[in-house]
Design a protein around this motif. Structure first.
Motif, PDB file in Angstrom:
ATOM      1  N   CYS A  28     -26.466  87.683  54.449  1.00 55.06           N
ATOM      2  CA  CYS A  28     -25.591  87.084  53.194  1.00 55.06           C
ATOM      3  C   CYS A  28     -24.301  87.759  52.933  1.00 55.06           C
ATOM      4  O   CYS A  28     -23.300  87.235  52.649  1.00 55.06           O
ATOM      5  CB  CYS A  28     -26.603  87.088  52.189  1.00 55.06           C
ATOM      6  SG  CYS A  28     -26.217  85.954  50.999  1.00 55.06           S
ATOM      7  N   ILE A  68     -22.879  79.911  53.559  1.00 55.37           N
ATOM      8  CA  ILE A  68     -23.693  78.857  53.986  1.00 55.37           C
ATOM      9  C   ILE A  68     -23.417  78.656  55.426  1.00 55.37           C
ATOM     10  O   ILE A  68     -24.102  78.162  56.347  1.00 55.37           O
ATOM     11  CB  ILE A  68     -23.480  77.742  53.046  1.00 55.37           C
ATOM     12  CG1 ILE A  68     -24.274  78.144  51.757  1.00 55.37           C
ATOM     13  CG2 ILE A  68     -23.905  76.399  53.829  1.00 55.37           C
ATOM     14  CD1 ILE A  68     -23.458  76.994  50.718  1.00 55.37           C
ATOM     15  N   GLU A  71     -24.962  81.125  57.687  1.00 54.56           N
ATOM     16  CA  GLU A  71     -26.400  80.917  57.863  1.00 54.56           C
ATOM     17  C   GLU A  71     -26.816  79.502  58.701  1.00 54.56           C
ATOM     18  O   GLU A  71     -27.578  79.611  59.400  1.00 54.56           O
ATOM     19  CB  GLU A  71     -26.991  80.521  56.548  1.00 54.56           C
ATOM     20  CG  GLU A  71     -26.855  81.779  55.299  1.00 54.56           C
ATOM     21  CD  GLU A  71     -27.605  82.856  55.878  1.00 54.56           C
ATOM     22  OE1 GLU A  71     -28.647  82.851  56.109  1.00 54.56           O
ATOM     23  OE2 GLU A  71     -27.201  84.225  54.926  1.00 54.56           O
ATOM     24  N   THR A  72     -25.797  78.683  58.610  1.00 52.11           N
ATOM     25  CA  THR A  72     -26.080  77.430  59.144  1.00 52.11           C
ATOM     26  C   THR A  72     -26.238  77.789  60.774  1.00 52.11           C
ATOM     27  O   THR A  72     -26.798  77.317  61.346  1.00 52.11           O
ATOM     28  CB  THR A  72     -24.939  76.388  58.888  1.00 52.11           C
ATOM     29  OG1 THR A  72     -25.308  76.095  57.548  1.00 52.11           O
ATOM     30  CG2 THR A  72     -25.280  75.202  59.685  1.00 52.11           C
ATOM     31  N   ALA A  88     -29.816  75.985  54.781  1.00 53.68           N
ATOM     32  CA  ALA A  88     -28.754  77.244  54.491  1.00 53.68           C
ATOM     33  C   ALA A  88     -28.262  76.593  53.038  1.00 53.68           C
ATOM     34  O   ALA A  88     -28.136  77.595  52.126  1.00 53.68           O
ATOM     35  CB  ALA A  88     -27.443  77.105  55.416  1.00 53.68           C
ATOM     36  N   CYS A  89     -28.037  75.709  52.826  1.00 54.39           N
ATOM     37  CA  CYS A  89     -27.811  74.972  51.342  1.00 54.39           C
ATOM     38  C   CYS A  89     -28.727  75.237  50.375  1.00 54.39           C
ATOM     39  O   CYS A  89     -28.522  75.271  49.344  1.00 54.39           O
ATOM     40  CB  CYS A  89     -27.036  73.348  51.446  1.00 54.39           C
ATOM     41  SG  CYS A  89     -25.661  73.121  52.192  1.00 54.39           S
ATOM     42  N   LEU A  93     -29.300  80.289  46.232  1.00 56.80           N
ATOM     43  CA  LEU A  93     -27.963  80.239  45.413  1.00 56.80           C
ATOM     44  C   LEU A  93     -27.657  81.136  44.502  1.00 56.80           C
ATOM     45  O   LEU A  93     -26.745  81.858  44.185  1.00 56.80           O
ATOM     46  CB  LEU A  93     -27.550  78.901  45.043  1.00 56.80           C
ATOM     47  CG  LEU A  93     -26.234  78.617  44.416  1.00 56.80           C
ATOM     48  CD1 LEU A  93     -25.586  78.737  45.920  1.00 56.80           C
ATOM     49  CD2 LEU A  93     -26.085  77.289  43.925  1.00 56.80           C
ATOM     50  N   CYS A 147     -33.970  83.698  54.240  1.00 49.52           N
ATOM     51  CA  CYS A 147     -32.715  83.082  54.928  1.00 49.52           C
ATOM     52  C   CYS A 147     -32.784  83.197  56.304  1.00 49.52           C
ATOM     53  O   CYS A 147     -32.499  82.112  56.886  1.00 49.52           O
ATOM     54  CB  CYS A 147     -31.508  84.006  54.258  1.00 49.52           C
ATOM     55  SG  CYS A 147     -31.189  83.860  52.673  1.00 49.52           S
TER      56      CYS A 147
END
Length: 148
Positions: A28, A68, A71-72, A88-89, A93, A147
């Motif tokens: 992240c 994001i 992560e995607t 990912a979204c 957050l 994640c």
């Protein structure tokens, strides 16, 4: 169950979970840093006279977006791209915002604004890593969510 109960009922001594939370947090941090530091560097190099608050707000937004995106890409190895993007979204957050806020607070507190030097980066990254780490551990331990 209250938040205090949820936090106090898990074991905070699991080295496996701390390692996993650390790896997740580092991924992240990499994603957030690309957009965040790239934005600050852009404004620093171009000399565009935006207020510090505006630069930081854009840097945080770009950091969230690049995190994001990274992560995607990582999740797309395990699932369909559309599902990877939604996952990912939907990830924490809270963790990303804590990371971004810590990094930018360090920059403003030490540098006096949206300015980068090589020596400030490790301090920003350390703050950005440590701020969400306990939360990421808790998510893994209490909720089984991560994640990666």
């Amino acid at each position: 169950m209250t938040l205090v109960d949820a936090v106090s009922t898990i074991s905070w001594r699991c080295s496996h979970t701390w390692r996993r939370a650390s790896v997740n947090t580092l991924w992240c941090l990499a994603g957030c840093s690309i957009g965040d530091i790239g934005t600050i560097l852009f404004f620093q190099l171009t000399g565009i006279p935006w207020p510090t608050l505006a630069i930081m707000a854009l840097a945080i937004t770009n950091g969230l977006l690049t995190s994001i995106a990274l992560e995607t890409v990582i999740l797309s190895r395990q699932m369909r791209l559309s599902l990877a993007f939604r996952t990912a979204c939907g990830m924490s957050l809270i963790s990303m915002i804590a990371m971004e806020a810590a990094m930018n607070a360090v920059d403003v507190a030490i540098m006096g604004g949206a300015r980068l030097t090589l020596w400030i980066l490790p301090i920003m990254w350390l703050a950005g890593f440590l701020a969400p780490l306990p939360y990421n551990y808790w998510r893994l331990k209490a909720l089984g969510k991560s994640c990666h």
